[in-house]
Scaffold this motif. Sequence first.
Motif, PDB file in Angstrom:
ATOM      1  N   SER A 115      -6.479   3.881   3.255  1.00  0.00           N
ATOM      2  CA  SER A 115      -6.858   2.472   3.210  1.00  0.00           C
ATOM      3  C   SER A 115      -6.409   1.831   4.512  1.00  0.00           C
ATOM      4  N   ARG A 117       0.840  -1.210   0.000  1.00  0.00           N
ATOM      5  CA  ARG A 117       0.000   0.000   0.000  1.00  0.00           C
ATOM      6  C   ARG A 117       0.867   1.249   0.000  1.00  0.00           C
ATOM      7  N   LEU A 150      -6.792   0.761  -2.760  1.00  0.00           N
ATOM      8  CA  LEU A 150      -6.740   2.200  -2.543  1.00  0.00           C
ATOM      9  C   LEU A 150      -7.751   2.852  -3.482  1.00  0.00           C
TER      10      LEU A 150
END
Length: 389
Positions: free
Chosen positions: A314, A297, A320
């Motif tokens: 997120s 991420r 995302l």
Amino acid sequence: MQSAITSRSKLPDVGTTIFTTIGQLSTEHQALNLSSGAPNFDCDPQLVENVAKAMRAGHNQYAAMPGLPALREALADKVANLYGCQYDPVTEITILASASQGLYSAISALVHPGDEVIYFEPAFDSYAPITRLQGAIPVPVKLSLEDYSVNWDEVAAAITPRTRMIIVNSPHNPTGMIFSEEDIRRLTALTADTAIVILSDEVYEHVVFDGQPHRSMARYPALAERSVVVSSFGKTYSVTGWRVGYCLAPAELMYEIRKVHQFMVFAADTPMQHAFAEALATPDSYLGLSAFYQQKRDILALALRDSPFQLLPSAGSFFLLARFSHFSPDSDGDMVITLIREAKVATIPLSAFYSDSTNTGMIRLCFAKDDPTLLEGARRLCAWSAAHA
């Protein structure tokens, strides 16, 4: 061949899923895939070897209908250790041919014609169609477009005497939202002293970020006693194509779910069940997943930092959300097609997760990809947006 039969569709307004459509368009334009919620990297080689070992040992016929006993026992231990809830592996745990089959089995077993099923939009695209196939009524409650929080007052207003089920999904696909303790408190209060079943889609249970716990329905006795928890080995072990999941529920509910399960597939793939039973003996095989995906991420978020796309937080899952409405008037569907054709990057329009024509001005990015794919996808998006924003 032209059919001699005219069929009357049960889902007349449903066509090919957005995932298939985007996949075909991506292939046509040779776009890099940040759309599908599946890893593009290999699983642990030992898992493959354990499947092969099970095959060579002759475990190639039907497993027991509820699943391999050793796997159900391993899951009972895992859930007890993680969430403090003891499920009986004989009567309260069932191995399924995917979490999707678990959702279908639970809804079709427990929801009747005329019942109402509350769920939260944006939502995984199977909840409403499965509900409609039972002759029941899906009742969407929209999450906040600002932070994707649940407005529990709206949920309370949506509950009627016909409400049979509430579907929850945390970590949430597509937003990456996770339930808070306040969400748990409100859900508990709203369902207390009712006949409402909670169907909890927890396929991303091991993908929760920034030190937060996964708030499984199994963690809370007042919710566990009315909940069906569905989860996925495919998501946890990076083998989504193996299609094996599982379901936890009180025995009375599970008895009904198994009636449907036995006539849908009877049993999940036997060699894979043996391999997953061995994998669960090593808790690190799933306990390290949050850190692994949090790093991915962060790689994607950092690589997009200087682009005009605005990334939403997120807190879990593989996803995302990226907002573009501040620099483009396009619909999110049009934006996705443009990015495939011009930037050569495939994403998913957030509107695909709504039952109406909601235009969100956002796209969903999947970071369950190897690092070179994430970096190259971000580079292409940055280059395209620099020229067009």
